[in-house]
Design a protein around this motif. Structure first.
Motif, mmCIF file in Angstrom:
data_model
loop_
_atom_site.group_PDB
_atom_site.id
_atom_site.type_symbol
_atom_site.label_atom_id
_atom_site.label_comp_id
_atom_site.label_asym_id
_atom_site.label_seq_id
_atom_site.Cartn_x
_atom_site.Cartn_y
_atom_site.Cartn_z
ATOM 1 N N LEU A 1 -4.361 -0.207 5.616
ATOM 2 C CA LEU A 1 -3.986 -1.614 5.699
ATOM 3 C C LEU A 1 -4.218 -2.326 4.375
ATOM 4 C CD1 LEU A 1 -5.326 -2.471 9.277
ATOM 5 C CD2 LEU A 1 -3.068 -1.640 8.596
ATOM 6 N N GLY A 2 -3.911 -1.609 3.290
ATOM 7 C CA GLY A 2 -3.945 -2.201 1.959
ATOM 8 C C GLY A 2 -5.264 -2.102 1.239
ATOM 9 N N ASP A 3 -6.331 -1.712 1.938
ATOM 10 C CA ASP A 3 -7.652 -1.646 1.316
ATOM 11 C C ASP A 3 -8.060 -0.202 1.048
ATOM 12 O OD1 ASP A 3 -8.028 -4.400 1.332
ATOM 13 O OD2 ASP A 3 -8.850 -4.382 3.368
ATOM 14 N N THR A 4 -8.784 -0.011 -0.077
ATOM 15 C CA THR A 4 -9.288 1.314 -0.414
ATOM 16 C C THR A 4 -10.587 1.581 0.333
ATOM 17 O OG1 THR A 4 -8.343 1.130 -2.630
ATOM 18 C CG2 THR A 4 -10.018 2.813 -2.301
ATOM 19 N N MET A 5 -10.701 2.759 0.892
ATOM 20 C CA MET A 5 -11.930 3.126 1.580
ATOM 21 C C MET A 5 -12.991 3.551 0.565
ATOM 22 S SD MET A 5 -12.583 6.124 4.434
ATOM 23 C CE MET A 5 -11.741 5.235 5.731
ATOM 24 N N PRO A 6 -14.171 2.933 0.569
ATOM 25 C CA PRO A 6 -15.221 3.353 -0.364
ATOM 26 C C PRO A 6 -15.695 4.756 -0.026
ATOM 27 C CG PRO A 6 -16.088 1.787 1.240
ATOM 28 C CD PRO A 6 -14.608 1.844 1.455
ATOM 29 N N ALA A 7 -15.581 5.658 -0.990
ATOM 30 C CA ALA A 7 -15.907 7.056 -0.731
ATOM 31 C C ALA A 7 -16.133 7.772 -2.042
ATOM 32 C CB ALA A 7 -14.779 7.722 0.053
ATOM 33 N N ASN B 1 -9.195 -8.280 14.395
ATOM 34 C CA ASN B 1 -7.808 -8.364 14.866
ATOM 35 C C ASN B 1 -6.795 -7.677 13.943
ATOM 36 O OD1 ASN B 1 -8.661 -10.025 17.103
ATOM 37 N ND2 ASN B 1 -8.778 -11.746 15.663
ATOM 38 N N SER B 2 -7.248 -6.658 13.227
ATOM 39 C CA SER B 2 -6.322 -5.912 12.370
ATOM 40 C C SER B 2 -5.319 -5.150 13.230
ATOM 41 C CB SER B 2 -7.084 -4.927 11.486
ATOM 42 O OG SER B 2 -7.909 -5.603 10.565
ATOM 43 N N LYS B 3 -4.112 -4.994 12.702
ATOM 44 C CA LYS B 3 -3.071 -4.237 13.389
ATOM 45 C C LYS B 3 -2.264 -3.434 12.388
ATOM 46 C CE LYS B 3 -2.117 -6.831 17.640
ATOM 47 N NZ LYS B 3 -1.027 -7.434 18.456
ATOM 48 N N VAL B 4 -1.819 -2.259 12.815
ATOM 49 C CA VAL B 4 -0.897 -1.465 12.007
ATOM 50 C C VAL B 4 0.514 -1.998 12.256
ATOM 51 C CG1 VAL B 4 0.084 0.825 11.616
ATOM 52 C CG2 VAL B 4 -2.360 0.585 12.116
ATOM 53 N N PRO B 5 1.208 -2.453 11.236
ATOM 54 C CA PRO B 5 2.552 -2.988 11.445
ATOM 55 C C PRO B 5 3.554 -1.895 11.798
ATOM 56 C CG PRO B 5 2.052 -2.891 9.110
ATOM 57 C CD PRO B 5 0.787 -2.521 9.823
ATOM 58 N N THR B 6 4.535 -2.244 12.563
ATOM 59 C CA THR B 6 5.584 -1.301 12.942
ATOM 60 C C THR B 6 6.772 -1.424 11.990
ATOM 61 O OG1 THR B 6 6.547 -2.913 14.462
ATOM 62 C CG2 THR B 6 4.902 -1.401 15.356
ATOM 63 N N GLY B 7 7.753 -0.546 12.180
ATOM 64 C CA GLY B 7 8.990 -0.640 11.417
ATOM 65 C C GLY B 7 8.943 -0.039 10.034
ATOM 66 N N GLY B 8 7.889 0.741 9.734
ATOM 67 C CA GLY B 8 7.748 1.310 8.401
ATOM 68 C C GLY B 8 8.255 2.736 8.298
ATOM 69 N N THR B 9 8.057 3.311 7.118
ATOM 70 C CA THR B 9 8.502 4.665 6.815
ATOM 71 C C THR B 9 7.310 5.518 6.401
ATOM 72 O OG1 THR B 9 10.670 3.894 6.071
ATOM 73 C CG2 THR B 9 9.978 6.086 5.322
ATOM 74 N N VAL B 10 7.241 6.722 6.942
ATOM 75 C CA VAL B 10 6.237 7.696 6.528
ATOM 76 C C VAL B 10 6.877 8.649 5.526
ATOM 77 C CG1 VAL B 10 4.886 9.701 7.258
ATOM 78 C CG2 VAL B 10 4.830 7.616 8.613
ATOM 79 N N ALA B 11 6.176 8.894 4.425
ATOM 80 C CA ALA B 11 6.621 9.870 3.437
ATOM 81 C C ALA B 11 5.532 10.913 3.258
ATOM 82 C CB ALA B 11 6.925 9.201 2.100
ATOM 83 N N LEU B 12 5.910 12.164 3.289
ATOM 84 C CA LEU B 12 5.022 13.253 2.910
ATOM 85 C C LEU B 12 5.386 13.703 1.506
ATOM 86 C CD1 LEU B 12 4.946 15.509 6.121
ATOM 87 C CD2 LEU B 12 3.534 13.511 5.570
ATOM 88 N N GLY B 13 4.361 13.852 0.657
ATOM 89 C CA GLY B 13 4.593 14.347 -0.697
ATOM 90 C C GLY B 13 4.778 13.288 -1.758
ATOM 91 N N GLN B 14 4.897 12.019 -1.349
ATOM 92 C CA GLN B 14 5.094 10.940 -2.313
ATOM 93 C C GLN B 14 4.373 9.688 -1.847
ATOM 94 O OE1 GLN B 14 6.731 11.401 -5.176
ATOM 95 N NE2 GLN B 14 7.902 13.271 -4.753
#
Length: 257
Positions: free
Chosen positions: A96-102, A143-156
């Motif tokens: 959701l746009g944020d980097t996970m600290p790791a 109240n975070s939500k994953v938005p719909t209507g997007g595209t998944v790309a593997l490899g890019q």
């Protein structure tokens, strides 16, 4: 009953009419060449209606190269391109746009890793697992939500849905048995997945909203190809030890043999 299960399995496995390649995505790996190209990718537009408030994304990944920030999974929408991104180190994960600290350590090359990301809006907790162990966690806003209507790309990594790739972020490696679930898997469930191994057959689950077959059937570009995972159909026999014949077991056998 257990003897009958073994008998059915032996007949299914050795009968000539069933000696074709296993279906259901078993033993089918998507390979992205080490020689990088913007043309090497897999695209699909999944229905994320059921994962807006809870999801898990799990699969097996093998990395060929660690120069730069290489991303093997990305989900982008018209409103934001960095909705979900998975790369070659825990520090390159975005949700959701944020980097996970790791830790910034990159994953070892040329070996299989089981990676699993889980999250729920109710708990606000996002967690990243590598080879059955949790390596990072973070709280998401209320109240975070994953938005719909997007595209998944593997490899890019997408800077716009389905495109605007960067050669410095292109992936070289292999992906296997990637699945998206409509709930947050528990730590024990994720550990069990890893311990079972990549050649274990995937249990049928109504929680899976995007399965490996969906990725195999998706739009494929460039030199991305299917290769063997090195799994034998005999590897899965251990999965049936002690089981009774059920409708789900029969359905699995019919689908995969």
């Amino acid at each position: 009953m257990k003897f009958l299960v073994c008998t059915v399995l032996v007949l299914v496995l050795v009968t000539p009419s069933n000696s074709r390649t296993l279906g259901g995505g078993f033993n089918k790996v998507l390979q992205f060449p080490r020689e990088l190209s913007l043309e090497n990718y897999v695209l699909l537009t999944p229905d994320f209606t059921e994962v807006q408030e809870e999801l898990s994304i799990c699969g097996w990944v093998k990395i060929y190269r660690t120069d730069g920030n290489r991303y093997w999974f990305s989900y982008a929408t018209a409103g934001a391109d960095n909705q979900i991104i998975f790369g070659i180190s825990a520090a390159t994960q975005h949700f959701l746009g944020d980097t996970m600290p790791a830790p910034a350590d990159k994953y070892a090359t040329f070996i299989w890793h089981h990676t699993c990301f889980s999250w729920s809006s109710a708990s606000q907790l996002e967690e990243l697992y590598l080879n059955g162990e949790k390596i990072a966690e973070e709280l998401t806003p209320d109240n975070s939500k994953v938005p719909t209507g997007g595209t998944v790309a593997l490899g890019q990594e997408q800077d716009s849905p389905g495109g605007s790739f960067d050669i410095n972020q292109a992936f070289g490696g292999e992906i296997y048995r990637l699945e998206i679930f409509k709930r947050k898997l528990s730590a024990s469930e994720i550990s069990d997945m890893y311990q079972a191994g990549m050649c274990d057959y995937p249990a049928s689950s109504e929680d899976v909203v995007v399965d490996w077959e969906d990725f195999l059937d998706a739009e494929r570009s460039g030199e991305v190809k299917e290769v063997s995972a090195g799994c034998s159909k005999w590897d899965i026999l251990k999965s049936f030890v002690g089981q009774e014949i059920t409708s789900s077991l029969i359905a699995f056998l019919e689908r995969n043999f």
